[in-house]
Design a protein around this motif. Structure first.
Motif, PDB file in Angstrom:
ATOM      1  N   ALA A   1       0.808  -1.221   0.000  1.00  0.00           N
ATOM      2  CA  ALA A   1       0.000   0.000   0.000  1.00  0.00           C
ATOM      3  C   ALA A   1       0.840   1.270   0.000  1.00  0.00           C
ATOM      4  O   ALA A   1       0.298   2.365  -0.179  1.00  0.00           O
ATOM      5  N   ALA A   2       2.158   1.158   0.209  1.00  0.00           N
ATOM      6  CA  ALA A   2       3.019   2.340   0.373  1.00  0.00           C
ATOM      7  C   ALA A   2       2.522   3.207   1.522  1.00  0.00           C
ATOM      8  O   ALA A   2       2.507   4.432   1.454  1.00  0.00           O
ATOM      9  N   LEU A   3       2.088   2.528   2.594  1.00  0.00           N
ATOM     10  CA  LEU A   3       1.598   3.192   3.800  1.00  0.00           C
ATOM     11  C   LEU A   3       2.284   2.558   5.019  1.00  0.00           C
ATOM     12  O   LEU A   3       2.829   1.449   4.929  1.00  0.00           O
ATOM     13  N   PRO A   4       2.245   3.228   6.183  1.00  0.00           N
ATOM     14  CA  PRO A   4       2.878   2.672   7.391  1.00  0.00           C
ATOM     15  C   PRO A   4       2.037   1.563   8.024  1.00  0.00           C
ATOM     16  O   PRO A   4       1.527   1.705   9.131  1.00  0.00           O
ATOM     17  N   ILE A   5       1.887   0.454   7.313  1.00  0.00           N
ATOM     18  CA  ILE A   5       1.095  -0.672   7.791  1.00  0.00           C
ATOM     19  C   ILE A   5       2.023  -1.709   8.416  1.00  0.00           C
ATOM     20  O   ILE A   5       2.963  -2.172   7.777  1.00  0.00           O
ATOM     21  N   VAL A   6       1.771  -2.070   9.656  1.00  0.00           N
ATOM     22  CA  VAL A   6       2.570  -3.076  10.357  1.00  0.00           C
ATOM     23  C   VAL A   6       1.847  -4.421  10.270  1.00  0.00           C
ATOM     24  O   VAL A   6       0.688  -4.537  10.654  1.00  0.00           O
ATOM     25  N   GLN A   7       2.540  -5.418   9.744  1.00  0.00           N
ATOM     26  CA  GLN A   7       1.974  -6.756   9.608  1.00  0.00           C
ATOM     27  C   GLN A   7       2.412  -7.623  10.801  1.00  0.00           C
ATOM     28  O   GLN A   7       3.505  -7.445  11.344  1.00  0.00           O
ATOM     29  N   GLY A   8       1.572  -8.565  11.171  1.00  0.00           N
ATOM     30  CA  GLY A   8       1.913  -9.486  12.250  1.00  0.00           C
ATOM     31  C   GLY A   8       1.081 -10.747  12.160  1.00  0.00           C
ATOM     32  O   GLY A   8       0.147 -10.842  11.357  1.00  0.00           O
ATOM     33  N   THR A   9       1.405 -11.728  12.983  1.00  0.00           N
ATOM     34  CA  THR A   9       0.696 -13.003  12.981  1.00  0.00           C
ATOM     35  C   THR A   9      -0.741 -12.808  13.452  1.00  0.00           C
ATOM     36  O   THR A   9      -0.993 -12.202  14.479  1.00  0.00           O
ATOM     37  N   SER A  10      -1.667 -13.356  12.681  1.00  0.00           N
ATOM     38  CA  SER A  10      -3.086 -13.111  12.921  1.00  0.00           C
ATOM     39  C   SER A  10      -3.655 -14.032  13.993  1.00  0.00           C
ATOM     40  O   SER A  10      -3.426 -15.244  13.975  1.00  0.00           O
ATOM     41  N   PHE A  11      -4.425 -13.443  14.925  1.00  0.00           N
ATOM     42  CA  PHE A  11      -5.179 -14.239  15.896  1.00  0.00           C
ATOM     43  C   PHE A  11      -6.402 -14.896  15.262  1.00  0.00           C
ATOM     44  O   PHE A  11      -6.912 -15.886  15.765  1.00  0.00           O
ATOM     45  N   ALA A  12      -6.884 -14.339  14.159  1.00  0.00           N
ATOM     46  CA  ALA A  12      -8.154 -14.783  13.587  1.00  0.00           C
ATOM     47  C   ALA A  12      -8.139 -16.254  13.211  1.00  0.00           C
ATOM     48  O   ALA A  12      -9.171 -16.930  13.261  1.00  0.00           O
ATOM     49  N   PHE A  13      -6.976 -16.764  12.841  1.00  0.00           N
ATOM     50  CA  PHE A  13      -6.887 -18.142  12.374  1.00  0.00           C
ATOM     51  C   PHE A  13      -6.712 -19.153  13.514  1.00  0.00           C
ATOM     52  O   PHE A  13      -6.787 -20.356  13.279  1.00  0.00           O
ATOM     53  N   LEU A  14      -6.473 -18.676  14.732  1.00  0.00           N
ATOM     54  CA  LEU A  14      -6.224 -19.592  15.850  1.00  0.00           C
ATOM     55  C   LEU A  14      -7.378 -20.564  16.116  1.00  0.00           C
ATOM     56  O   LEU A  14      -7.133 -21.754  16.353  1.00  0.00           O
ATOM     57  N   PRO A  15      -8.643 -20.115  16.106  1.00  0.00           N
ATOM     58  CA  PRO A  15      -9.723 -21.077  16.357  1.00  0.00           C
ATOM     59  C   PRO A  15      -9.790 -22.200  15.335  1.00  0.00           C
ATOM     60  O   PRO A  15     -10.404 -23.236  15.599  1.00  0.00           O
ATOM     61  N   ILE A  16      -9.195 -22.001  14.169  1.00  0.00           N
ATOM     62  CA  ILE A  16      -9.116 -23.073  13.182  1.00  0.00           C
ATOM     63  C   ILE A  16      -7.848 -23.897  13.390  1.00  0.00           C
ATOM     64  O   ILE A  16      -7.868 -25.126  13.322  1.00  0.00           O
TER      65      ILE A  16
END
Length: 478
Positions: free
Chosen positions: A91-106
């Motif tokens: 995006a050419a923006l200050p976006i910080v990526q990290g490991t997602s919690f959303a996938f944990l229940p799966i």
């Protein structure tokens, strides 16, 4: 408020502006501190669910270190995709990526008690789900209509509800200790409560870096208490973990093999859909909070591409799904610094940490009770973020019915997985996550139920409860 010496108001709103090095580096490290604990926690949770031994003498110890290492390394690389960009990716923006919690229940039920053997199918799912996520970037703007706050708020709330049990189990002594005399002991809970109290105190009564790093400092306080006042941790154990970890190591492609599983593939692809919409919200939050404008289609598409390709590349090397981190969106609004190059410095710091397994060795020594105190706060914030998203919903009869049916079935299957025990294994895993059936029901009902119901007055429901219009809370969770 940002320090006036960092730059002019126009410069601070410009993603391409680079502050002086002595300012940019600390600001970048601040972004890492805000997300560091949340980033490595999923790896520890998945390893614990798989039954990995956490001791330095355990045969699984190198695998645990490797998973932590990959979480840091590929969060940094995915963040670089967002800030530096490669063609349309980023995006050419200050976006910080990290490991997602959303996938944990799966992921948790997929690996439960199966050790390293379950990781081949899991990381195959990460790769395919990441590629599907990237594919969504081509038309993400056209499908946003199917995912209003009613749907996304429900899903985020259920993600948090599915995880709070893990936080309580960790605070009480960890899954392996269930049924033992020490499980749930006062000593375990004191350690977890110290983390919670310190975190809350700093979050609400401190300012600047202390407030931003509240969870990290809370974990350090609990760690020190466990070292000094309990037998959970010792200097010898810390020294052993440090010395047994390598000083430098490169990632290994397909370290755990490749195994195709329908349940895993479908689960990761469906959750990638939800993650893509969350990223759209984060991009909008960054441009509004940092630059006072709406995000462009190019920025949203680029961010989604980076999300997906970053996840797919991570899966090749044993990393978990990546997503944009909402806590860093709030940090940009707080500091007023929109520079993407500031976040680039933070990404480089994460990459360096990911190439040094000794960092993972130190993280591994955190007692499970200490981690439990931290994740109770983090998972509770996920629930709060979902509720905040739901505050933007107009609670008329139509929306209440959609929410009620989706929540009842999704949460019910989480609580009573035996209700679908006769389904094929691949379908049963998807159903008992609760997230996928709830999201599917909410999406379908939202598309097929007539909008005319929205114009009718909300009926009074049992107990005198009734909808009262839109809320005004803003999502601020990770």
């Amino acid at each position: 408020m940002a320090d006036a010496t960092i730059g002019t108001p126009e410069q601070l709103r410009d993603p391409n502006y680079t502050p002086a090095l002595y300012q940019a580096v600390p600001l970048g490290i601040q972004h890492v501190l805000a997300m560091f604990v949340s980033n490595v926690t999923p790896a520890i949770i998945v390893a614990g669910a798989a039954g990995f031994g956490f001791g330095s003498d355990s045969p699984d110890f190198p695998e645990l270190l490797y998973l932590i290492q990959m979480s840091m390394l590929f969060a940094g690389l995915a963040t670089l995709l967002q800030t530096i960009t490669i063609g349309p990716v980023g995006a050419a923006l200050p976006i910080v990526q990290g490991t997602s919690f959303a996938f944990l229940p799966i992921m948790i039920p997929l690996v439960a008690g199966q050790g390293v053997d379950a990781l081949a199918a899991l990381f195959t799912g990460v790769i395919v789900g990441g590629l599907f996520h990237a594919f969504l970037g081509a038309f993400i703007g056209k499908i946003r209509f199917a995912l209003p706050p009613l749907v996304t708020g429900l899903v985020v709330t259920m993600i948090g509800l599915a995880l709070v049990r893990v936080g309580i189990q960790y605070a009480a002594g960890g899954v392996p200790a269930i049924g033992t005399p020490e499980y749930g002991s006062l000593g375990n809970w004191i350690v977890a409560l110290i983390v919670i109290v310190v975190t809350l105190a700093l979050k609400f009564f401190a300012r600047g870096m202390l407030s931003v790093s509240a969870v990290l400092i809370g974990l350090i306080a609990g760690y020190v208490y466990a070292l000094v006042f309990t037998d959970m941790l010792s200097l010898a154990a810390i020294s052993s973990s440090w010395s047994s970890a390598a000083a430098f190591a490169l990632p290994q492609p397909f370290k755990y093999g490749f195994e195709f599983s329908v349940a895993v593939i479908v689960g990761f692809c469906l959750m990638a859909f939800v993650s893509a919409v969350e990223t759209v919200g984060d991009v909008s939050g960054i441009t509004k909070g940092g630059a006072g404008r709406e995000a462009t289609d190019r920025e949203i598409e680029g961010a989604t591409y980076a999300d997906g390709f970053g996840t797919a590349i991570a899966g090749v090397f044993g990393g978990f799904p990546n997503t944009s981190f909402s806590q860093n969106v709030g940090l940009i609004a707080m500091t007023g610094v929109m520079s993407r190059h500031v976040v680039t410095f933070g990404a480089l710091f994460l990459i360096v940490c990911g190439l040094v397994p000794k960092v993972g060795g130190l993280i591994r020594t955190i007692p499970i009770e200490v981690l439990g105190g931290g994740v109770i706060v983090m998972f509770g914030m996920v629930v709060a973020a979902g509720i905040s998203m739901l505050s933007d919903v107009t609670w008329n009869r139509r929306n209440m019915v959609i929410f009620a049916v989706a929540l009842s079935i999704g949460l019910g299957l989480q609580l009573e997985p035996g209700a679908v025990q006769y389904l094929p294994d691949w379908l049963r895993v998807l159903m008992v996550s609760g997230l996928l059936p709830a999201a599917s029901i909410a999406i379908v009902l939202n598309l097929v139920l007539p909008e005319e119901l929205s114009d009718e007055a909300t009926e009074e429901v049992s107990g005198g409860l009734s909808g009262n219009g839109q809320g005004s809370l803003r999502r601020d969770g990770g």
